[in-house]
Enzyme design. Structure first.
Site, PDB file in Angstrom:
ATOM      1  CE  LYS A   1      -5.016   2.194   4.496  1.00 25.55           C
ATOM      2  NZ  LYS A   1      -5.592   2.285   3.137  1.00 25.55           N
TER       3      LYS A   1
ATOM      4  CB  CYS B   1     -19.910  -1.251  -1.781  1.00 30.44           C
ATOM      5  SG  CYS B   1     -18.307  -1.643  -1.054  1.00 30.44           S
TER       6      CYS B   1
ATOM      7  CE  LYS C   1     -17.052   2.052  -4.943  1.00 35.55           C
ATOM      8  NZ  LYS C   1     -16.483   1.069  -5.804  1.00 35.55           N
TER       9      LYS C   1
ATOM     10  CG  ASP D   1      -2.129   0.923   1.056  1.00 37.64           C
ATOM     11  OD1 ASP D   1      -3.231   0.401   0.827  1.00 37.64           O
ATOM     12  OD2 ASP D   1      -1.948   2.165   1.118  1.00 37.64           O
TER      13      ASP D   1
ATOM     14  CG  LEU E   1     -15.133  -8.360   1.453  1.00 33.15           C
ATOM     15  CD1 LEU E   1     -15.486  -7.219   2.377  1.00 33.15           C
ATOM     16  CD2 LEU E   1     -13.667  -8.722   1.628  1.00 33.15           C
ATOM     17  NE  ARG E   2     -21.975 -10.925   4.395  1.00 32.98           N
ATOM     18  CZ  ARG E   2     -22.470 -11.805   5.287  1.00 32.98           C
ATOM     19  NH1 ARG E   2     -23.706 -11.676   5.727  1.00 32.98           N
ATOM     20  NH2 ARG E   2     -21.734 -12.814   5.731  1.00 32.98           N
TER      21      ARG E   2
HETATM   22  C1  UGA Z   1     -22.090  -4.669   0.120  1.00 32.16           C
HETATM   23  C2  UGA Z   1     -22.578  -6.042  -0.369  1.00 32.16           C
HETATM   24  O1  UGA Z   1     -23.554  -6.563   0.532  1.00 32.16           O
HETATM   25  C3  UGA Z   1     -21.409  -7.026  -0.479  1.00 32.16           C
HETATM   26  O2  UGA Z   1     -21.844  -8.268  -0.999  1.00 32.16           O
HETATM   27  C4  UGA Z   1     -20.352  -6.411  -1.390  1.00 32.16           C
HETATM   28  O3  UGA Z   1     -19.202  -7.261  -1.509  1.00 32.16           O
HETATM   29  C5  UGA Z   1     -19.914  -5.067  -0.831  1.00 32.16           C
HETATM   30  O4  UGA Z   1     -21.040  -4.193  -0.734  1.00 32.16           O
HETATM   31  C6  UGA Z   1     -18.891  -4.498  -1.775  1.00 32.16           C
HETATM   32  O5  UGA Z   1     -19.236  -4.161  -2.910  1.00 32.16           O
HETATM   33  O6  UGA Z   1     -17.696  -4.486  -1.419  1.00 32.16           O
HETATM   34  P1  UGA Z   1     -21.421  -3.689   2.524  1.00 32.16           P
HETATM   35  O7  UGA Z   1     -21.192  -2.399   1.833  1.00 32.16           O
HETATM   36  O8  UGA Z   1     -20.412  -4.186   3.505  1.00 32.16           O
HETATM   37  O9  UGA Z   1     -21.574  -4.874   1.445  1.00 32.16           O
HETATM   38  O10 UGA Z   1     -22.803  -3.552   3.298  1.00 32.16           O
HETATM   39  P2  UGA Z   1     -24.229  -4.253   3.273  1.00 32.16           P
HETATM   40  O11 UGA Z   1     -24.304  -5.244   4.354  1.00 32.16           O
HETATM   41  O12 UGA Z   1     -24.597  -4.686   1.904  1.00 32.16           O
HETATM   42  O13 UGA Z   1     -25.148  -3.013   3.688  1.00 32.16           O
HETATM   43  C7  UGA Z   1     -25.214  -1.866   2.844  1.00 32.16           C
HETATM   44  C8  UGA Z   1     -26.158  -0.844   3.405  1.00 32.16           C
HETATM   45  O14 UGA Z   1     -27.498  -1.281   3.247  1.00 32.16           O
HETATM   46  C9  UGA Z   1     -25.983  -0.525   4.880  1.00 32.16           C
HETATM   47  O15 UGA Z   1     -26.046   0.877   5.048  1.00 32.16           O
HETATM   48  C10 UGA Z   1     -27.162  -1.207   5.529  1.00 32.16           C
HETATM   49  O16 UGA Z   1     -27.570  -0.580   6.706  1.00 32.16           O
HETATM   50  C11 UGA Z   1     -28.213  -1.070   4.449  1.00 32.16           C
HETATM   51  N1  UGA Z   1     -29.303  -2.069   4.531  1.00 32.16           N
HETATM   52  C12 UGA Z   1     -29.026  -3.404   4.419  1.00 32.16           C
HETATM   53  C13 UGA Z   1     -30.612  -1.650   4.694  1.00 32.16           C
HETATM   54  O17 UGA Z   1     -30.889  -0.445   4.780  1.00 32.16           O
HETATM   55  N2  UGA Z   1     -31.609  -2.579   4.753  1.00 32.16           N
HETATM   56  C14 UGA Z   1     -31.366  -3.907   4.652  1.00 32.16           C
HETATM   57  O18 UGA Z   1     -32.320  -4.702   4.712  1.00 32.16           O
HETATM   58  C15 UGA Z   1     -30.038  -4.328   4.492  1.00 32.16           C
END
Ligand code: UGA
Length: 433
Positions: free
Chosen positions: A35, A260, A263, A30, A150-151
């Site tokens: 970091k 994610c 954007k 990096d 991944l989440r």
């Molecule tokens: C998301 C995707 O879920 C992943 O599969 C993906 O790999 C990742 O983006 C990425 O592109 O790197 P993440 O950003 O970690 O993962 O978060 P999420 O768990 O998807 O939640 C996103 C947002 O949606 C959060 O603000 C959450 O609070 C909101 N959300 C989620 C809701 O408002 N309602 C729901 O029912 C679920």
């Protein structure tokens, strides 16, 4: 195998540590010396459950190194590109400068038989362009595209035990190399889809677009519920029993944020427009608009709860990260709500178990408190915007004793409404009249 991981952010640092944990010899690279220093010391540069443990165990194995020198990646045979692709400053498209810089940096290091593996989320067509550049370099190295799903909050588990593997390749031999990298997951029976570059790139954005659409769909139903006296959580429970629909990602509230989903849907729209297919994903603009409306709705509900007199009133904002179990405040609905309320003159006090430092760096004008009780004390209004267990598990009777007001806005529909009402609160959910 000898692997390099270029970019040690939320994606790359976890990937590097997890790959070392699985037995590979990994160097993480990096440009940020702070970091890298933290990672070398075995400290995670951001909050991610389980990451400190894998950093420690992979570090102790001697298989994991971190460096700011890209040249240290020269020994590796597989080079993962895991740099960020943020929204560009002047529009909706993804900014690919870090991806291009990573490829530029790798080009002189590549050897015959090396595989460069893109993990960053990119506009469809990027992999083809990068593969041509690598081919023109004459090293004999090749490119594959291997999106990551991944989440945050579950990143280590999702990396070690992914629910699927997607390989975009030009040549079947490259799939065999990736099979060797992911031998543990393959042996565990993880589904694997081998396809072309464009499909692999699209799988990633399609998945995020679908998830964003699902959330905005239920938030649109919340708007209708608000106009009709219906309850969107009961509606979600009922439609969620249909296995074709499913209950997950049907939680209405203040909407989605993070580095994610927001954007990615914008970049997808921009790319589709470039391809002359803007119409095909025009609905994603609506998805974005519904999502942003929910933030404004929380602010409206707060104004209503305060009888229109917002100036100088203390508002306790519970949560600032875009979701629980993360310290990430990028495009966080919670932070946005706090900033809007502050803009209206409220005395906003924000609390969060992990996100305060990141939020303060972006919005130093807000007041922050590490102590939940301090944030709640004498509050005229309580607004929950990130459903951390610390907040969903609050004792409403205790909060009633220390707060001044008696309205709670549940921006995530995550509180036990009956318990709060029983403790004397006026409970305001999202789409739950
Ligand atoms: C998301 C995707 O879920 C992943 O599969 C993906 O790999 C990742 O983006 C990425 O592109 O790197 P993440 O950003 O970690 O993962 O978060 P999420 O768990 O998807 O939640 C996103 C947002 O949606 C959060 O603000 C959450 O609070 C909101 N959300 C989620 C809701 O408002 N309602 C729901 O029912 C679920």
């Amino acid at each position: 195998m000898k692997l390099s991981v270029i970019g040690c952010g939320y994606l790359g640092a976890v990937h590097a540590a997890a790959m070392a944990e699985l037995g590979h010899e990994v160097v993480g690279v990096d440009v940020d010396p702070v970091k890298i220093e933290q990672l070398r010391a075995g400290r995670a540069p951001f909050f991610e459950p389980g990451l400190p443990e894998v950093l420690a165990s992979a570090g102790a194995s001697g298989r994991l190194r971190f460096t700011t020198e890209l040249a240290d990646a020269a020994d590796a045979v597989v080079h993962f590109v895991a740099v960020g692709t943020p929204q560009s400053r002047d529009g909706n498209a993804a900014d690919l400068r870090y991806v291009d810089a990573a490829i530029d940096g790798l080009l002189p290091l590549l050897k015959d038989g090396d595989l460069v593996v893109g993990k960053s989320t990119v506009p469809v067509g990027t992999a083809r362009r990068l593969a041509e550049r690598i081919a023109a370099g004459g090293s004999g190295a090749r490119l594959a595209w291997n999106p990551e799903f991944l989440r945050e909050g579950f990143a280590v588990k999702d990396t070690i035990e992914p629910d699927r593997l997607v390989y975009g390749v030009d040549d079947e031999r490259d799939a065999a190399v990736l099979d060797e990298v992911y031998a543990t997951a393959i042996a565990a029976g993880t589904p694997r889809i081998v396809t072309d570059f464009a499909t692999a790139e699209l799988v990633k954005v399609a998945a995020n677009a679908f998830l964003a659409t699902k959330i905005s769909f239920i938030n649109a139903m919340a708007e209708i519920a608000e106009a009709t006296g219906a309850d969107v959580t009961r509606l979600a429970d009922a439609i969620g029993h249909d296995a074709r629909i499913g209950r997950r990602f049907l939680n209405a509230g203040v909407g989605f944020g993070g580095g994610c989903l927001p954007k990615d849907i914008r970049a997808f729209t921009a790319r589709a427009e470039e391809l002359g297919r803007g119409e095909s994903v025009a609905f994603l603009k609506e998805v974005d608009a519904i999502n942003l409306r929910r933030r404004r709705r929380v602010v409206e509900l707060a104004q209503e709860a305060l009888g229109g007199a917002v100036f100088g009133r203390k508002v306790a904002v519970l949560g600032v990260t875009f979701k629980p179990h993360s310290d990430d405040v990028r495009d966080s609905p919670a932070l946005d709500v706090a900033v809007q309320l502050k803009g209206l003159g409220a005395d906003v006090v924000v609390t969060d178990p992990e996100g305060i430092d990141n939020a303060r760096a972006r919005h130093p004008q807000l007041l922050y408190s590490n102590a939940t009780d301090e944030a709640l004390r004498h509050a005229d209004l309580v607004v929950l915007v990130t459903e951390w267990p610390e907040y969903t598990g609050l004792d409403p009777a205790h909060v009633k004793e220390i707060a001044r007001g008696s309205t709670v806005i549940d921006g995530r529909n995550a509180l036990d409404a009956a318990a709060w009402k029983a403790a004397g609160w006026r409970y305001v959910g999202m789409g739950r009249n």
